[in-house]
Structures are given as C-alpha cells and as structure tokens.
Write an enzyme that holds these catalytic residues in place. Structure first.
Site, PDB file in Angstrom:
ATOM      1  N   THR A   1       0.831  -1.202   0.000  1.00  0.00           N
ATOM      2  CA  THR A   1       0.000   0.000   0.000  1.00  0.00           C
ATOM      3  C   THR A   1       0.867   1.254   0.000  1.00  0.00           C
ATOM      4  O   THR A   1       0.593   2.217  -0.724  1.00  0.00           O
ATOM      5  CB  THR A   1      -0.923   0.011   1.230  1.00  0.00           C
TER       6      THR A   1
ATOM      7  N   HIS B   1       0.647  -9.441  -7.105  1.00  0.00           N
ATOM      8  CA  HIS B   1       1.210 -10.244  -6.023  1.00  0.00           C
ATOM      9  C   HIS B   1       1.820 -11.549  -6.544  1.00  0.00           C
ATOM     10  O   HIS B   1       2.285 -12.359  -5.752  1.00  0.00           O
ATOM     11  CB  HIS B   1       0.126 -10.592  -4.997  1.00  0.00           C
TER      12      HIS B   1
ATOM     13  N   TYR C   1      11.726  -3.179   2.527  1.00  0.00           N
ATOM     14  CA  TYR C   1      10.874  -2.294   3.326  1.00  0.00           C
ATOM     15  C   TYR C   1      11.688  -1.583   4.399  1.00  0.00           C
ATOM     16  O   TYR C   1      11.500  -0.387   4.654  1.00  0.00           O
ATOM     17  CB  TYR C   1       9.763  -3.123   3.968  1.00  0.00           C
TER      18      TYR C   1
ATOM     19  N   ARG D   1      -1.811  -0.259   9.681  1.00  0.00           N
ATOM     20  CA  ARG D   1      -1.672  -0.610  11.090  1.00  0.00           C
ATOM     21  C   ARG D   1      -0.489   0.163  11.675  1.00  0.00           C
ATOM     22  O   ARG D   1      -0.531   1.376  11.765  1.00  0.00           O
ATOM     23  CB  ARG D   1      -1.506  -2.132  11.260  1.00  0.00           C
TER      24      ARG D   1
END
Length: 334
Positions: A75, A140, A229, A294
C-alpha cells in the site's frame, strides 16, 4: 480491434475451468481457499485472473509493475509510486485536498492486474493498446508468473519485500482482523505461523516468491528494482529518488530544492495516510480500508513472536536466502 481485446473462445474458457478444477486446494479463512498453481498457493477467488495474466496479458514498454507479497509494504509503495509518477499533474502536499490520495485508497489508484483480469471472462484481456503514457499496475504473483510479453518488453518491475518475521506478524494481524469482521472466529498466531513456515499462505511460499524477484534483479537490474521495506523506512527520501529514477521520471535539482521529495515522503507517510477520511471508511476487495494501515514498524515481531518462532524463521532464512547472497538485518522495536 486489437488482438488481445477479442473475447475468448469457449474452448479456451473451458480449458481454463477444467485446469482450475484439477488443481489442489486448501481451506483458508472466511470460507475462502487457496489453490496450488505452479507450486504457489494462489487465492482461489483470483485464480482465473492469475492464469489470464500469465497466458494472455500483453506487456508493453510503458508498463511499470509494482510487485510484492501481501503485507510487505504494498500500500505504501503504491502511494509513493503514484505520487512520483503524477507529481506534475497533482501537487504532492498534505495541504492539497485535491490530490487523488485524499479521495481514493492507493489500491484504487494502482490496480492489481490479477484482480482486474479476474472479473473478465476466462482468457479475456481488456484492450489497453491505446494507452501511450506510463501505466502503473501492481501484482502479487511471483516473477516467473509474469507473461512472456512483460519479460520481452522494456517494462519495469519494482519489487518490495519485508523481513519474514514482520511479514508473518503483519499478515496475521490483517487476516485475524478480517476473520473477526467475517465472523469466522479467532485465528491464533501459532496456527498462522505454522502455515506461513510451510508456505501455505497467499501467494506463498514466501521464500520462493521473494527469491524469484531477487534473482531477476541480480540478472536484470535495469529492469527489476529490488527494495527492502526496512531500507525504505530508514531513508525514505533517498529510496524515493531511486524509485523515480528507475521509473524514468527522476527528480530535477529544482524539484529537490523546492522540497518535492520531502513533500511526497510526508504525504505518503503511514501517519498521514491512516488519518485520511477515505482510509478510515469504506472497503476494497472485501476488506475495510482501515485494515491496510496498522503500525508499519520495523521489528514489531519482537513483541509477539516467541524465541522458538524466531529461531525457526531465522533457520529458514539462512537455508533459503544465504546461498543467493540475500540477508536481512533483524531489528527490534524499543
């Protein structure tokens, strides 16, 4: 009409349906399931789209594909890449209420190819030959699932990965929340962790998925950009400039001096995205928008995984990744 826009014939549709019915399947959460296709567990709801993507999608030089395993920063990467690509059209600023990110979830702005194609009759691909500008898509699927036309074209792939400990934790939180909302009951971390280690999860096994793109990036670095990441979190601005250059739209010196890079970083930050009204309400793919935002922390696994779980994953990482020169520095949240 372009060749790839022709409706599929009945033989093609029947062949795909027969193939799907013959593939091994496993139960999953909320009454859904996984289908084993080419040694990867694909969500059964999207298997038609995955097969259509692999067999019939026509890759073009203008394609930019954002690839990832679920819950590895997808995202965030979508928000960053979209803002970089369209910065001339939409001023990147938290104060710009007219920016598309203020009214659309990043998954709406950068569609998943296999989901987009899943809604079409088996084997049918919408005609996109009229698009001449850069096209931003996401997927994905593992690297070798991409159609040969993408491999042969000059299209570019940006892959984001995340250390498996945080990936497992983030995935469990996401699916557990989805289970709760779907009324399917609790799903323990231990149960999910066991499946994760066995490779039984969306587009798993995790290790094979990641390695498919790592190897491709080593062989074709000009075509496949491999991002961690953790690196993106540590220095977002520097890696954002890498993304822009790889996409073919590098930041000018004037843009950097004007603070455009920092503005995109701030606008696409998790803290900003999760506070936007569009991401507090509504849903996409059957999940509430808010479930996609989150913590986004590096090292949160230390607060949830037992020492035996950590040791098991570390051993798998050493076995699977080290022969190919791929390593993760495992940090813990304070």
């Amino acid at each position: 009409m372009a060749e790839n826009s022709q409706p599929p014939n009945n033989d093609n549709q029947q062949e795909i349906e027969e193939l799907i019915s013959s593939l091994p399947k496993e139960k999953w959460w909320r009454g859904s399931g996984l289908t084993l296709y080419q040694n990867f567990w694909v969500p059964s709801d999207f298997i038609r789209g995955v097969i259509t993507l692999r067999r019939h999608f026509i890759g073009r030089d203008s394609n930019i594909l954002l690839a990832s395993k679920p819950k590895t920063g997808t995202t965030w990467l979508k928000a960053l890449a979209f803002s970089v690509l369209h910065r001339a059209q939409f001023r990147p600023s938290v104060a710009n209420a007219n920016h598309p990110l203020c009214s659309s979830n990043p998954h709406d702005l950068v569609p998943f190819l296999e989901i987009m194609l899943n809604g079409q009759p088996a084997g049918h691909v919408p005609d996109m030959s009229g698009f001449t500008d850069l096209q931003l898509f996401a997927t994905h699927v593992p690297y070798h699932f991409l159609p040969e036309s993408i491999h042969q074209s000059q299209s570019r792939v940006i892959y984001i990965c995340r250390n498996p400990l945080d990936t497992a934790l983030s995935s469990w939180h996401f699916w557990a929340q989805a289970n709760l909302e779907g009324g399917a009951g609790d799903w323990s971390m231990e149960e999910f962790f066991e499946n994760f280690c066995k490779g039984l999860d969306f587009y798993g096994p995790f290790w094979d998925h990641l390695l498919s793109y790592w190897k491709a990036s080593c062989e074709r670095p000009e075509r496949v950009l491999f991002l961690k990441y953790e690196d993106l979190k540590e220095d977002t601005a520097r890696n954002l400039k890498r993304i822009a250059e790889f996409m073919g739209v590098p930041f000018s010196k004037e843009e950097e001096l004007d603070g455009v890079v920092d503005q995109i970083v701030e606008m696409c930050s998790l803290s900003n995205l999760k506070e936007l009204d569009v991401n507090k309400t509504g849903d996409i793919f059957g999940y509430e928008n808010k479930t996609f935002f989150r913590k986004g922390e590096v090292g949160d696994w230390a607060n949830y995984l037992s020492p035996s779980m950590v040791e098991r994953l570390e051993n798998i990482m050493k076995e699977k990744f080290s022969p190919f020169g791929l390593y993760f520095t495992l940090k813990k949240t304070s």
